[in-house]
Design an enzyme around this catalytic site. Structure first.
Site, short mmCIF file in Angstrom:
data_model
loop_
_atom_site.label_atom_id
_atom_site.label_comp_id
_atom_site.label_asym_id
_atom_site.label_seq_id
_atom_site.Cartn_x
_atom_site.Cartn_y
_atom_site.Cartn_z
N LYS A 123 0.83 -1.21 0.00
CA LYS A 123 0.00 0.00 0.00
C LYS A 123 0.86 1.25 0.00
O LYS A 123 0.45 2.28 -0.54
CB LYS A 123 -0.99 -0.02 1.17
N LYS A 205 -4.30 -9.60 -6.86
CA LYS A 205 -5.56 -9.80 -6.13
C LYS A 205 -6.66 -8.88 -6.67
O LYS A 205 -6.37 -7.73 -7.04
CB LYS A 205 -5.29 -9.49 -4.66
N LYS A 208 -11.18 -3.85 -4.29
CA LYS A 208 -12.26 -2.89 -4.50
C LYS A 208 -11.76 -1.48 -4.80
O LYS A 208 -12.51 -0.67 -5.33
CB LYS A 208 -13.22 -2.91 -3.29
N1 AQP Z 1 -9.48 -10.80 -3.90
C1 AQP Z 1 -9.78 -11.36 -2.74
N2 AQP Z 1 -9.91 -12.71 -2.64
C2 AQP Z 1 -10.24 -13.28 -1.44
N3 AQP Z 1 -10.46 -12.56 -0.32
C3 AQP Z 1 -10.35 -11.23 -0.38
N4 AQP Z 1 -10.50 -10.25 0.53
C4 AQP Z 1 -10.26 -9.05 -0.06
N5 AQP Z 1 -9.97 -9.21 -1.34
C5 AQP Z 1 -10.00 -10.55 -1.59
C6 AQP Z 1 -10.89 -10.47 1.90
O1 AQP Z 1 -11.98 -9.60 2.17
C7 AQP Z 1 -11.90 -9.17 3.54
C8 AQP Z 1 -12.02 -7.70 3.63
O2 AQP Z 1 -10.93 -7.06 3.02
P1 AQP Z 1 -10.63 -5.55 3.42
O3 AQP Z 1 -11.77 -4.70 3.08
O4 AQP Z 1 -10.20 -5.49 4.83
O5 AQP Z 1 -9.40 -5.10 2.61
P2 AQP Z 1 -8.49 -5.74 1.58
O6 AQP Z 1 -8.07 -7.13 1.94
O7 AQP Z 1 -7.39 -4.79 1.33
O8 AQP Z 1 -9.52 -5.83 0.36
P3 AQP Z 1 -9.54 -5.01 -0.93
O9 AQP Z 1 -10.82 -5.33 -1.63
O10 AQP Z 1 -8.29 -5.25 -1.70
O11 AQP Z 1 -9.63 -3.51 -0.41
P4 AQP Z 1 -8.72 -2.29 -0.78
O12 AQP Z 1 -8.77 -2.22 -2.28
O13 AQP Z 1 -9.36 -1.12 -0.12
O14 AQP Z 1 -7.36 -2.57 -0.26
C9 AQP Z 1 -10.60 -9.71 4.10
O15 AQP Z 1 -10.87 -10.88 4.83
C10 AQP Z 1 -9.80 -10.03 2.87
O16 AQP Z 1 -8.87 -11.08 3.12
#
Ligand code: AQP
Length: 340
Positions: A123, A205, A208
């Site tokens: 990040k 990955k 969002k």
């Molecule tokens: N691509 C993914 N595959 C499986 N699990 C996923 N998670 C996120 N992306 C995937 C799981 O969703 C939960 C919540 O995630 P988060 O909102 O805490 O943040 P993150 O992991 O950083 O998810 P994003 O979507 O990638 O958000 P941004 O873009 O804001 O950084 C967690 O249990 C995560 O493992």
């Protein structure tokens, strides 16, 4: 009498905590890696599901959008099948103990430990104009989210495993000084679906906050968009439907198909033997859109009911507040804070 005895003999339900940041539109990755498992776990565990808005501001957010997404995330949890009568659903910033415990735990976490976190490295590369200390101490806040509720299990995608390991280390360190204050949590990670990848770059990955909407499926987007995005998903030049090293695009679509149908990779390979990517992608798109149909229609109904969604937030925050205060008081007492 026997019935009374049986009830008393039943062990208390184990506890689960998990959350999602309202940092974008919730994706298929969040759904498969987290929410879908949360729904199943409600049957056997006492669950707390949180919208972690404090975490979201480690990356710059537009205030009105953050507020709207927080509301939408609560509606989506319920639309996906999280039952507010069974599980505690709440917003992190409504329960002050998360930030309070994070301060204390930060004093028991090493700078070196935090420097090793891969999410921080990723990040800070992505947001090189805003490498703030919140981004660095994010895992300490996550540790307090989990430890406040004495959670036994934390259902997450594979990307969060390192943070759970740090949570365990910090809890064990604290317990070794002050006695059994915290329950030591375990990660709960399902093999299939633990990492759903981007549709435009299947080595990465699905996220969002990805600026390219073609890279993700939003859980609430319309059926045609879902089918179209999967049709255009990046795959390799080969045309055999087989789960194999190096076939990231096909492996990813097979994982998605498997999560919705319950079929193993072998069964999927047999089903599509002799067929091309076009047939396979069409089937994945349709299956995925069908699997999300109920969520979409429930969401469309719930999102209009502001009073109901706010009542869930309020009663969830009350329950979480009470539980969190118990742990925080214990911690304050153990470290020697003066109480009047
Ligand atoms: N691509 C993914 N595959 C499986 N699990 C996923 N998670 C996120 N992306 C995937 C799981 O969703 C939960 C919540 O995630 P988060 O909102 O805490 O943040 P993150 O992991 O950083 O998810 P994003 O979507 O990638 O958000 P941004 O873009 O804001 O950084 C967690 O249990 C995560 O493992």
């Amino acid at each position: 009498m026997d019935e009374v005895k049986d009830l008393a003999a039943q062990p208390l339900k184990k506890r689960i905590f998990s959350g999602i940041q309202p940092s974008g539109i919730i994706t298929l990755g969040n759904y498969i890696g987290a929410i879908k498992n949360w729904v199943e776990l409600q049957r056997d565990y006492e669950c707390l599901y949180c919208v972690v808005d404090l975490h979201a501001i480690t990356v710059r957010q537009e205030p009105a959008e953050l507020r709207r997404r927080t509301f939408e995330a609560i509606a989506l949890y319920v639309a996906c099948g999280i039952d507010p009568e069974k599980s505690t659903i709440f917003v992190q910033s409504h329960v002050p103990a998360h930030a309070e415990l994070a301060w204390v735990l930060g004093c028991y976490t090493g700078f070196g430990e935090l420097s090793r976190m891969t999410q921080f490295k990723d990040k800070s590369q992505k947001h090189s104009d805003n490498i703030n200390s919140g981004l660095f101490t994010y895992p300490v806040l996550m540790a307090s989210d989990i430890l406040l509720y004495q959670a036994n299990l934390v259902p997450v995608g594979i990307d969060q495993k390192q943070h759970i390991e740090l949570t365990r280390d910090v809890a064990l360190r604290f317990n070794s000084v002050y006695g059994d204050v915290f329950t030591i949590p375990e990660p709960y990670i399902k093999e299939t679906g633990m990492k759903i990848n981007s549709l435009t770059d299947p080595t990465k990955k699905m996220s969002k906050s990805d600026p390219n909407p073609s890279s993700y499926i939003a859980v609430i987007e319309n059926r045609d968009d879902t089918i179209r995005k999967i049709k255009r998903a990046v795959t390799d030049s080969d045309s055999v439907i087989k789960h194999a090293p190096g076939k990231d695009g096909i492996n990813n679509l097979m994982s998605i198909y498997s999560c919705f149908t319950g079929k193993s990779f072998e069964e999927i390979e047999k089903e599509f033997a002799g067929k091309g990517y076009g047939d396979f992608k069409a089937a994945v798109g349709e299956t995925c859109a069908d699997g999300l149909e109920n969520v979409r229609s429930e969401y469309a109904r719930l999102i209009k009911d502001k009073a109901y969604i706010e009542s869930i937030m309020k009663s969830g925050a009350e329950k979480a507040f009470y539980m969190s205060r118990k742990t925080l008081s214990k911690v304050y007492k153990k470290v020697g804070f003066y109480h009047v």
